[in-house]
Design an enzyme around this catalytic site. Structure first.
Site, PDB file in Angstrom:
ATOM      1  N   ASP A  58     -74.688  37.538  58.205  1.00 44.88           N
ATOM      2  CA  ASP A  58     -73.996  36.832  57.131  1.00 44.88           C
ATOM      3  C   ASP A  58     -74.511  37.335  55.789  1.00 44.88           C
ATOM      4  O   ASP A  58     -75.712  37.371  55.555  1.00 44.88           O
ATOM      5  CB  ASP A  58     -74.227  35.323  57.243  1.00 44.88           C
ATOM      6  CG  ASP A  58     -73.508  34.563  56.138  1.00 44.88           C
ATOM      7  OD1 ASP A  58     -72.294  34.337  56.290  1.00 44.88           O
ATOM      8  OD2 ASP A  58     -74.150  34.223  55.131  1.00 44.88           O
ATOM      9  N   TYR A  63     -74.909  38.237  46.390  1.00 46.40           N
ATOM     10  CA  TYR A  63     -76.328  38.421  46.678  1.00 46.40           C
ATOM     11  C   TYR A  63     -76.797  39.765  46.112  1.00 46.40           C
ATOM     12  O   TYR A  63     -76.423  40.833  46.622  1.00 46.40           O
ATOM     13  CB  TYR A  63     -76.606  38.389  48.178  1.00 46.40           C
ATOM     14  CG  TYR A  63     -76.287  37.093  48.872  1.00 46.40           C
ATOM     15  CD1 TYR A  63     -76.161  35.901  48.172  1.00 46.40           C
ATOM     16  CD2 TYR A  63     -76.107  37.057  50.251  1.00 46.40           C
ATOM     17  CE1 TYR A  63     -75.873  34.712  48.821  1.00 46.40           C
ATOM     18  CE2 TYR A  63     -75.822  35.869  50.914  1.00 46.40           C
ATOM     19  CZ  TYR A  63     -75.695  34.703  50.187  1.00 46.40           C
ATOM     20  OH  TYR A  63     -75.404  33.528  50.847  1.00 46.40           O
ATOM     21  N   ARG A 291     -87.479  38.922  55.409  1.00 45.80           N
ATOM     22  CA  ARG A 291     -87.824  40.068  54.578  1.00 45.80           C
ATOM     23  C   ARG A 291     -88.280  41.259  55.410  1.00 45.80           C
ATOM     24  O   ARG A 291     -88.143  42.409  54.987  1.00 45.80           O
ATOM     25  CB  ARG A 291     -88.949  39.697  53.619  1.00 45.80           C
ATOM     26  CG  ARG A 291     -88.571  38.733  52.501  1.00 45.80           C
ATOM     27  CD  ARG A 291     -89.763  38.529  51.575  1.00 45.80           C
ATOM     28  NE  ARG A 291     -89.488  37.618  50.487  1.00 45.80           N
ATOM     29  CZ  ARG A 291     -88.953  37.980  49.315  1.00 45.80           C
ATOM     30  NH1 ARG A 291     -88.630  39.237  49.106  1.00 45.80           N
ATOM     31  NH2 ARG A 291     -88.748  37.084  48.364  1.00 45.80           N
TER      32      ARG A 291
END
Length: 338
Positions: A58, A63, A291
Site C-alpha cells: 500500500d 508520500y 524502515r
C-alpha cells in the site's frame, strides 16, 4: 517465519495476506513525513516482506511527494514477474512546487494523479485505487467517486476504494457504485473505527485494510520515552499528542502489557499489536510499515498469529487499566465504560 493467513478482500476476488507492506515511511521527509529514509533499506524491506509471504503493498502519491511510489516501483521491478505483489495506491492529496499539500478531488485532478502514479510505479494499472481523504471544500463526493469508478471501467484501476471516510460518505459513495474497500486507522490506541465504519463495511461486503496497527511505532515493543524525546522535527510524530505526555505514559504502559501475550506465543510485541487489529470482525488485513528488513521481522509473525479469547480479554483489561486510547476495547467485548 512466513505469513500463512490469506483472506478475501471484500467482493473484489483478490485474496490477500492478512498483513501488507505499508510504504508511508518509504517516502522519507516532507509534510507528514518520517524523517530521512534510505531507499536501499526500503527496497530491502519490501523484498523481505514479499519473501515472507506478503502479497500486497500500500502506497500513496503524496508520500514523499511521489517518492514512495517511485521506490515501490523500483523494488517491484527487480522481482520476478510471478513474485510481484499487488499494488494499492491513493489519490486526492496533491502538492505544489513549494511542497504545500492540499486536497483536490476534481475529476481532472484524479485523472492526472492516476496517470502520474502509473508512471512512477512503472505499471499499466493498479490493483486498488483509493481516495486518500475527504475534501469538504471540494466537489460533491459523488462526482469524485464516479471518476474513480470510470477509471475501473477504463482498465487503469482494477478496484476502487476509499480511506478515512465516515459512514455518511460511505453511504453516498455506495449510492453511486460499490465501495470495494475502506482504509481506516485501527490500533489498540486508535479504536474508534471499530464502532462505526468497520461494521458498515461488514454489512456491505466492503473489504477493510486498516492502517497504523502499531500506532506509528508506539506499540512496536521497542518504543521508549527517550525515543519520543529524540524524534526529529521532520518526523510528524514529534508533534503528535499520543507521543507526548500525558498520553505517552499511558501508551507505553499499554505496550508493556502486550509482552506477556507475546511471550506466550513466542512472537515480538509488535506482532501482537497487529494481530489484535486483524482479529476484529470485518477487518480483512492490516497495513504495516518498516524502515528495514529487521523491522519487517518484528511484525511478519502477525500474519500467522491467532489471538485466543483469553488473549483478547487480557488485552481488553489492559486497555481499561491503562486508560490508553479510545473506542471499543476488543472484538466481541464492547466497552461498557467500566
Amino acid at each position: 517465519m512466513s505469513v500463512n493467513e490469506f483472506r478475501e478482500l471484500g467482493r473484489t476476488g483478490l485474496r490477500i495476506s492478512s498483513v501488507g507492506f505499508g510504504s508511508w515511511v518509504t517516502g522519507g521527509p516532507g509534510l507528514m513525513g518520517w524523517g530521512t529514509q534510505s531507499d536501499e533499506d526500503s527496497i530491502a524491506a519490501i523484498h523481505r516482506a514479499v519473501a515472507g509471504g506478503v502479497n500486497w503493498i500500500d502506497t500513496a502519491a503524496v508520500y514523499g511527494f511521489g517518492h514512495s511510489e517511485e521506490v515501490v516501483g523500483r523494488a517491484v521491478a527487480t522481482l520476478p514477474p510471478a513474485e510481484r505483489p499487488l499494488l494499492f495506491t491513493k489519490c486526492g492529496l496533491v502538492w505544489d512546487e513549494n511542497g504545500v499539500e492540499s486536497n483536490n478531488l476534481t475529476p481532472e485532478s484524479i485523472r492526472r494523479e492516476c496517470d502520474a502514479s502509473l508512471r512512477r510505479l512503472g505499471v499499466d494499472h493498479v490493483d486498488l485505487y483509493q481516495i486518500h481523504a475527504p475534501d469538504p471544500a471540494g466537489p460533491p463526493i459523488e462526482e469524485s467517486w464516479g471518476t474513480v469508478l470510470e477509471l475501473v471501467k477504463e482498465g487503469k484501476v482494477r478496484h476502487a476504494g476509499v480511506s478515512n471516510f465516515d459512514v455518511d460518505l460511505l453511504d453516498r459513495c455506495a449510492a453511486v457504485g460499490p465501495v470495494a474497500t475502506l482504509q481506516p486507522p485501527l490500533s489498540l490506541i486508535h479504536r474508534d473505527a471499530a464502532a462505526d465504519v468497520i461494521p458498515w463495511c461488514a454489512e456491505h461486503g466492503t473489504g477493510v485494510i486498516v492502517y497504523s496497527p502499531m500506532a506509528a511505532g508506539l506499540l512496536s515493543g521497542t518504543f521508549t520515552e527517550d525515543r519520543a524525546a529524540a524524534l526529529p522535527s521532520d518526523d510528524w510524530r514529534s508533534r503528535e499528542a499520543e507521543f507526548q505526555e500525558p498520553a505517552l505514559s499511558r501508551n507505553l504502559a499499554l505496550q508493556e502489557a502486550l509482552r506477556p501475550v507475546a511471550e506466550r506465543h513466542g512472537v515480538p510485541v509488535g506482532a501482537v499489536a497487529v494481530a489484535w487489529t486483524t482479529a476484529w470482525p470485518g477487518v480483512t488485513a492490516a497495513i504495516v510499515g518498516a524502515r528495514t528488513p529487521e523491522q519487517v521481522d518484528g511484525w511478519l509473525p502477525a500474519g500467522s498469529l491467532s489471538l485466543t479469547p483469553e488473549d483478547l480479554a487480557e488485552l481488553a483489561a489492559a486497555l481499561r487499566g491503562t486508560g490508553a486510547g479510545s473506542g471499543p476495547v476488543g472484538p466481541a467485548l464492547p466497552d461498557t465504560g467500566a
